[in-house]
Design a protein around this motif. Sequence first.
Motif, PDB file in Angstrom:
ATOM      1  N   TYR A  10       0.948  -1.179  -0.051  1.00 24.25           N
ATOM      2  CA  TYR A  10      -0.033  -0.009  -0.119  1.00 24.25           C
ATOM      3  C   TYR A  10       0.961   1.172   0.099  1.00 24.25           C
ATOM      4  O   TYR A  10       1.848   1.343   0.628  1.00 24.25           O
ATOM      5  N   ILE A  18      -7.002   1.919   3.571  1.00 19.48           N
ATOM      6  CA  ILE A  18      -8.022   0.994   3.756  1.00 19.48           C
ATOM      7  C   ILE A  18      -9.009   1.698   4.855  1.00 19.48           C
ATOM      8  O   ILE A  18     -10.024   1.156   5.094  1.00 19.48           O
ATOM      9  N   ALA A  29      -9.779  -6.222  -3.010  1.00 20.90           N
ATOM     10  CA  ALA A  29      -8.638  -5.595  -3.379  1.00 20.90           C
ATOM     11  C   ALA A  29      -7.285  -6.308  -3.111  1.00 20.90           C
ATOM     12  O   ALA A  29      -6.278  -6.300  -4.247  1.00 20.90           O
ATOM     13  N   LEU A  66     -13.514  -3.682  -9.359  1.00 24.31           N
ATOM     14  CA  LEU A  66     -13.715  -4.768  -8.273  1.00 24.31           C
ATOM     15  C   LEU A  66     -15.109  -4.968  -7.969  1.00 24.31           C
ATOM     16  O   LEU A  66     -15.922  -3.968  -8.159  1.00 24.31           O
ATOM     17  N   TRP A  71     -13.887  -0.254  -7.591  1.00 23.08           N
ATOM     18  CA  TRP A  71     -12.351   0.172  -8.134  1.00 23.08           C
ATOM     19  C   TRP A  71     -11.337   0.217  -7.269  1.00 23.08           C
ATOM     20  O   TRP A  71     -11.530   0.725  -6.295  1.00 23.08           O
ATOM     21  N   MET A  72     -10.226   0.043  -7.972  1.00 22.90           N
ATOM     22  CA  MET A  72      -8.791   0.361  -7.195  1.00 22.90           C
ATOM     23  C   MET A  72      -7.960   1.006  -7.873  1.00 22.90           C
ATOM     24  O   MET A  72      -7.993   0.800  -9.217  1.00 22.90           O
ATOM     25  N   VAL A  85      -0.636  -0.181  -4.372  1.00 19.32           N
ATOM     26  CA  VAL A  85      -2.016   0.162  -4.297  1.00 19.32           C
ATOM     27  C   VAL A  85      -2.071   1.357  -3.697  1.00 19.32           C
ATOM     28  O   VAL A  85      -1.513   1.457  -2.449  1.00 19.32           O
ATOM     29  N   ARG A  87      -5.145   3.402  -3.692  1.00 19.09           N
ATOM     30  CA  ARG A  87      -6.671   3.927  -3.270  1.00 19.09           C
ATOM     31  C   ARG A  87      -7.596   2.784  -3.930  1.00 19.09           C
ATOM     32  O   ARG A  87      -7.322   2.155  -4.908  1.00 19.09           O
ATOM     33  N   ILE A  88      -8.485   2.585  -2.911  1.00 23.71           N
ATOM     34  CA  ILE A  88      -9.673   1.453  -3.230  1.00 23.71           C
ATOM     35  C   ILE A  88     -11.057   2.280  -2.846  1.00 23.71           C
ATOM     36  O   ILE A  88     -10.975   2.947  -2.053  1.00 23.71           O
TER      37      ILE A  88
END
Length: 95
Positions: A10, A18, A29, A66, A71-72, A85, A87-88
């Motif tokens: 992340y 998150i 994700a 997702l 989405w991510m 990663v 952003r989720i």
Amino acid sequence: MSDEEWKWVYDPDRDHVITGLPQTVVALAEKAAQDLVELAALGVDVTGIGKGPRHGGPGGMRELRLPPNGWMYVMALPRRKLIVVTRIVPPFEHL
């Protein structure tokens, strides 16, 4: 040549990305990120997976869907063998 394995992280950190998200969305994700790692380890060019800044071109920040409608954002860094990663975004009903 590095003997390091592909991994995902992340950015800037797990809490930033998150915090406040339902665990089901986080799990989806993280599974997607791990799938990218496994594909990259097999030699698949993951820099073009998802929707990116250049239509049909690899590289840059990529948007991955997702299920059902979240989405991510991820970025593949092949030289560092790293999936980042950043952003989720959960489905609307979770906002």
